[in-house]
Scaffold this active site. Structure first.
Site, short mmCIF file in Angstrom:
data_model
loop_
_atom_site.label_atom_id
_atom_site.label_comp_id
_atom_site.label_asym_id
_atom_site.label_seq_id
_atom_site.Cartn_x
_atom_site.Cartn_y
_atom_site.Cartn_z
N TYR A 54 53.30 -29.62 -15.05
CA TYR A 54 51.62 -31.06 -15.27
C TYR A 54 51.93 -32.48 -14.73
O TYR A 54 51.71 -33.17 -14.19
CB TYR A 54 51.77 -31.20 -16.73
CG TYR A 54 49.84 -29.63 -16.70
CD1 TYR A 54 49.08 -29.72 -16.69
CD2 TYR A 54 50.48 -29.12 -17.80
CE1 TYR A 54 48.26 -28.75 -16.08
CE2 TYR A 54 49.71 -27.44 -17.70
CZ TYR A 54 48.84 -26.95 -16.81
OH TYR A 54 48.24 -26.33 -17.35
N HIS A 57 37.41 -28.16 -18.19
CA HIS A 57 38.90 -28.35 -17.85
C HIS A 57 40.02 -29.10 -18.41
O HIS A 57 41.68 -29.18 -18.61
CB HIS A 57 39.25 -27.40 -16.95
CG HIS A 57 38.85 -26.29 -16.84
ND1 HIS A 57 38.82 -25.18 -15.94
CD2 HIS A 57 37.82 -25.35 -17.63
CE1 HIS A 57 38.08 -23.66 -15.69
NE2 HIS A 57 37.76 -23.82 -16.46
P1 OAD Z 1 40.14 -21.10 -7.06
O1 OAD Z 1 41.74 -21.27 -6.60
O2 OAD Z 1 40.51 -19.87 -8.32
O3 OAD Z 1 39.31 -20.53 -5.89
C1 OAD Z 1 39.37 -21.98 -4.97
C2 OAD Z 1 38.36 -21.72 -4.67
O4 OAD Z 1 38.14 -22.70 -3.01
C3 OAD Z 1 38.27 -20.52 -3.27
O5 OAD Z 1 37.39 -19.84 -3.27
C4 OAD Z 1 39.08 -20.71 -1.45
O6 OAD Z 1 38.21 -20.01 -0.68
C5 OAD Z 1 37.56 -22.10 -2.00
N1 OAD Z 1 38.43 -23.33 -0.50
C6 OAD Z 1 39.70 -23.58 -0.29
N2 OAD Z 1 39.33 -24.47 0.47
C7 OAD Z 1 38.22 -25.07 0.46
C8 OAD Z 1 37.45 -26.28 1.44
N3 OAD Z 1 38.67 -26.84 2.20
N4 OAD Z 1 36.57 -25.82 1.63
C9 OAD Z 1 35.68 -25.15 0.25
N5 OAD Z 1 36.03 -24.27 -0.01
C10 OAD Z 1 37.87 -24.18 0.06
O7 OAD Z 1 40.00 -22.34 -7.74
P2 OAD Z 1 39.58 -22.61 -8.74
O8 OAD Z 1 37.82 -21.53 -9.03
O9 OAD Z 1 38.39 -24.08 -9.01
O10 OAD Z 1 41.79 -23.42 -14.62
O11 OAD Z 1 39.39 -22.62 -10.62
C11 OAD Z 1 39.18 -21.85 -11.64
C12 OAD Z 1 39.99 -22.46 -12.38
O12 OAD Z 1 41.20 -21.37 -12.36
C13 OAD Z 1 40.26 -24.07 -12.51
O13 OAD Z 1 40.12 -24.86 -13.06
C14 OAD Z 1 41.86 -23.44 -13.61
C15 OAD Z 1 42.71 -22.36 -12.48
O14 OAD Z 1 43.16 -21.68 -13.92
C16 OAD Z 1 42.87 -24.21 -15.97
O15 OAD Z 1 44.00 -24.27 -14.96
C17 OAD Z 1 41.58 -23.31 -17.07
#
Ligand code: OAD
Length: 229
Positions: A53, A106
């Site tokens: 972190y 989160h």
């Molecule tokens: P992810 O890494 O799971 O998903 C990111 C999403 O963003 C994917 O579907 C990509 O296709 C999309 N993406 C990437 N670049 C992009 C761009 N330039 N424009 C638009 N979309 C784009 O991340 P989260 O969904 O945020 O939790 O993950 C959810 C949670 O899982 C996080 O908050 C974290 C993680 O484990 C904890 O740490 C508790």
């Protein structure tokens, strides 16, 4: 007046240079969740968890908001109905862009939490095992991050807003992590229009009434412009 609820994920910060979790080469390809993002990991190897972190805190401090963050701040400013931005992101880029009605479900990299008394304060750039709590002096301070197995913050408030939403927009999130992945179903149940803006259709795409595929820095300003016309 429209009640808007927006959910953002790591994809909105990707073009600011912060890595996502599940894209190729993402954070969870480099680190095992059970090593750095669970209460058990912090009990077993606090130095490793702090190091993870600390690195992310330093990266987030260097990063600036992109056009997508700025557009959402503008929408909040100009919108006359109720507005809530829920982010799963622990960076502060929405605030740097000017967003104020925001929930970090989160947690936040720039905040610290005492495991003993629950006090929260601004995290120093580098947190270390054994740092004392400024309130109760317990040497049990941790990043104010919601780890796997813990309850995300302000869920009652979030569900209240979802129950009254007219429009729910999900931006840059894979839909792999609950409860956030289920917000679309809650909003739909309330009769809201549901829109996904993501680089590719997410695993929850079929639950949305409308899906737009592309980069957040392009699509979000375009959508905000349509909405504030
Ligand atoms: P992810 O890494 O799971 O998903 C990111 C999403 O963003 C994917 O579907 C990509 O296709 C999309 N993406 C990437 N670049 C992009 C761009 N330039 N424009 C638009 N979309 C784009 O991340 P989260 O969904 O945020 O939790 O993950 C959810 C949670 O899982 C996080 O908050 C974290 C993680 O484990 C904890 O740490 C508790």
């Amino acid at each position: 007046m429209t009640n808007i609820v927006i959910l953002t994920g790591a994809g909105i910060s990707a073009e600011s240079g912060l890595g996502t979790f599940r894209d190729e080469g993402g954070l969870w390809a480099q680190h095992r969740i059970e090593d750095v993002a669970t209460p058990g990991a912090f009990e077993r190897t606090p130095d490793l968890v702090h190091a993870f972190y600390n690195t992310r805190r330093a990266q987030a401090a260097e990063a600036g908001p992109n056009a997508a963050h700025l557009a959402l701040a503008k929408l909040e400013q100009h919108h006359s109905g109720s507005f809530l931005l829920i982010t799963q992101n622990v960076d502060g880029l929405h605030e740097k862009a000017g967003s104020r009605k925001i929930i970090h479900m989160h947690g936040q990299l720039d905040r610290a939490l005492c495991h003993v008394c629950g006090y929260r304060w601004d995290a120093p750039t580098v947190m270390q095992t054994g740092d004392p709590c400024p309130k109760c002096a317990a040497q049990a301070t941790r990043p104010d991050i919601v780890w796997f197995g813990e309850m995300p913050y302000q869920m009652d408030f979030i569900y209240e807003h979802l129950a009254n939403a007219d429009l729910f927009v999900s931006i840059g999130t894979s839909g792999e992590v609950y409860p956030a992945a289920n917000f679309v179903a809650e909003a739909k149940h309330a009769g809201a229009h549901t829109l996904e803006l993501n680089l590719e259709p997410s695993s929850r795409a079929s639950a949305f009434a409308e899906v737009r595929v592309g980069k957040a820095s392009q699509m979000v300003p375009e959508w905000v412009a349509e909405h504030t016309l």
